[in-house]
Design a protein around this motif. Structure first.
Motif, PDB file in Angstrom:
ATOM      1  N   TRP A   1       0.849  -1.188   0.000  1.00 15.75           N
ATOM      2  CA  TRP A   1       0.000   0.000   0.000  1.00 15.75           C
ATOM      3  C   TRP A   1       0.884   1.236   0.000  1.00 15.75           C
ATOM      4  O   TRP A   1       1.718   1.401   0.883  1.00 15.75           O
ATOM      5  N   GLY A   2       0.701   2.093  -0.986  1.00 20.85           N
ATOM      6  CA  GLY A   2       1.557   3.267  -1.120  1.00 20.85           C
ATOM      7  C   GLY A   2       0.802   4.573  -1.027  1.00 20.85           C
ATOM      8  O   GLY A   2      -0.096   4.754  -0.206  1.00 20.85           O
ATOM      9  N   ALA A   3       1.145   5.511  -1.899  1.00 19.44           N
ATOM     10  CA  ALA A   3       0.531   6.841  -1.945  1.00 19.44           C
ATOM     11  C   ALA A   3       0.916   7.496  -3.262  1.00 19.44           C
ATOM     12  O   ALA A   3       1.896   7.100  -3.889  1.00 19.44           O
ATOM     13  N   THR A   4       0.113   8.477  -3.670  1.00 18.63           N
ATOM     14  CA  THR A   4       0.419   9.256  -4.878  1.00 18.63           C
ATOM     15  C   THR A   4       0.578  10.703  -4.435  1.00 18.63           C
ATOM     16  O   THR A   4      -0.405  11.365  -4.088  1.00 18.63           O
ATOM     17  N   GLU A   5       1.810  11.156  -4.389  1.00 15.33           N
ATOM     18  CA  GLU A   5       2.064  12.487  -3.812  1.00 15.33           C
ATOM     19  C   GLU A   5       3.386  13.040  -4.315  1.00 15.33           C
ATOM     20  O   GLU A   5       4.295  12.301  -4.686  1.00 15.33           O
ATOM     21  N   ALA A   6       3.480  14.384  -4.287  1.00 11.74           N
ATOM     22  CA  ALA A   6       4.714  15.060  -4.692  1.00 11.74           C
ATOM     23  C   ALA A   6       5.873  14.658  -3.774  1.00 11.74           C
ATOM     24  O   ALA A   6       5.700  14.543  -2.561  1.00 11.74           O
ATOM     25  N   HIS A   7       7.033  14.426  -4.373  1.00  7.05           N
ATOM     26  CA  HIS A   7       8.244  14.049  -3.630  1.00  7.05           C
ATOM     27  C   HIS A   7       9.384  14.982  -4.036  1.00  7.05           C
ATOM     28  O   HIS A   7      10.207  14.641  -4.879  1.00  7.05           O
TER      29      HIS A   7
ATOM     30  N   LYS B   1      -0.847  20.203  -5.462  1.00  5.86           N
ATOM     31  CA  LYS B   1      -1.509  19.797  -6.703  1.00  5.86           C
ATOM     32  C   LYS B   1      -1.436  18.287  -6.967  1.00  5.86           C
ATOM     33  O   LYS B   1      -0.342  17.726  -7.062  1.00  5.86           O
ATOM     34  N   LEU B   2      -2.605  17.689  -7.098  1.00  5.63           N
ATOM     35  CA  LEU B   2      -2.796  16.284  -7.465  1.00  5.63           C
ATOM     36  C   LEU B   2      -2.218  15.257  -6.492  1.00  5.63           C
ATOM     37  O   LEU B   2      -2.031  14.097  -6.837  1.00  5.63           O
ATOM     38  N   ASN B   3      -1.950  15.681  -5.251  1.00  6.04           N
ATOM     39  CA  ASN B   3      -1.758  14.670  -4.204  1.00  6.04           C
ATOM     40  C   ASN B   3      -3.135  14.053  -3.966  1.00  6.04           C
ATOM     41  O   ASN B   3      -4.099  14.765  -3.723  1.00  6.04           O
TER      42      ASN B   3
END
Ligand SMILES: [Zn+2]
Length: 253
Positions: free
Chosen positions: A26-32, A81-83
């Motif tokens: 299980w992950g995430a979609t986020e700015a890094h 944006k878009l997290n």
């Protein structure tokens, strides 16, 4: 085709295959920060799940890795944006449906392999445990399976030296040159207790860091990432192998 990866295997193989334990990355979609992809947590946790399962399989265990869930809890980052945010209550609903499937097919061990700091499955596991008392459900944050300072000079926790090193090893084509990365300078709370481990509040991410990173990535290398990755998959692979053999009705000594 790896028989321990559900997304790759097929009905012909799976219908008679013994499966001891299901593993859900299980992950995430986020700015890094500026230099790492939004899928950073997903890429890392998926590779760790796959390679740890291979390690366990080679030891005679029979795990199956389920397809990754790519969205995590990002409630403190909604102005970035878009997290993509998935609320904890949505996570409970998703897990409830997955555990129901496992129950129907006699798989009574389940590991949630987490790769994102905003996800916290403890309370969800407690609630699912009440509903599915015959299934042993456990969680693991892979980034806590080793001591950061054994491999890396700088800490931080988000798009930092560790994550950048891992990505340079696992998916270098997705990493921008490090001179394009921000400094990853993270601000602390003004209230001291909130910077210590005994008091907690969610951080408003965009007020804490300007480049979305926390932790200086500048000394990251693929070599550091490789060493750390190998320790992590050994450790989690052994854990999956032990779980695979365990009798869920006799877990204590
Ligand atoms: Zn991350």
């Amino acid at each position: 085709m790896r028989p321990y990866i559900l997304a790759e295997t097929n009905w012909k193989t799976i219908k008679d295959q013994n499966i001891d334990i299901a593993v859900l990355p299980w992950g995430a979609t986020e700015a890094h920060n500026y230099h790492l992809p939004f899928a950073t947590d997903n890429i890392m946790v998926d590779k760790i799940a796959q390679e740890s399962a291979r390690e366990a399989w080679d030891q005679g265990a029979r795990p199956i890795v389920l397809p990754l869930i790519p969205f995590g809890v990002n409630t403190g980052q909604m102005d970035i944006k878009l997290n993509i945010n998935l609320n904890p209550s949505t996570q409970l609903a998703v897990l409830d449906d997955i555990v129901d499937v496992l129950k129907r097919h006699g798989i009574n061990k389940f590991l949630i392999l987490n790769g994102h700091g905003g996800n916290d499955f403890k309370q969800i596991i407690r609630e699912l445990g009440l509903k599915y008392p015959k299934i042993f459900i456990c969680g693991c944050n892979w980034y806590q399976a080793f001591k950061n300072s054994d491999y890396f000079e700088a800490g931080g926790g988000h798009a930092d030296e560790m994550e950048t090193s891992m990505m340079l090893y696992l998916s270098p084509e997705m990493v921008l040159p490090l001179n394009e990365a921000g400094k990853g300078r993270g601000k602390k709370f003004r209230i001291k207790a909130l910077n210590e481990n005994w008091a907690w509040a969610e951080r408003k991410w965009s007020q804490v860091t300007t480049d979305t990173g926390i932790g200086d990535p500048s000394r990251a290398t693929a070599g550091k990432g490789e060493k750390c990755f190998n320790e992590v998959i050994k450790k989690i692979g052994n854990f999956i192998a032990e779980l695979s053999k365990a009798d869920v009705n006799n877990m204590y000594e």
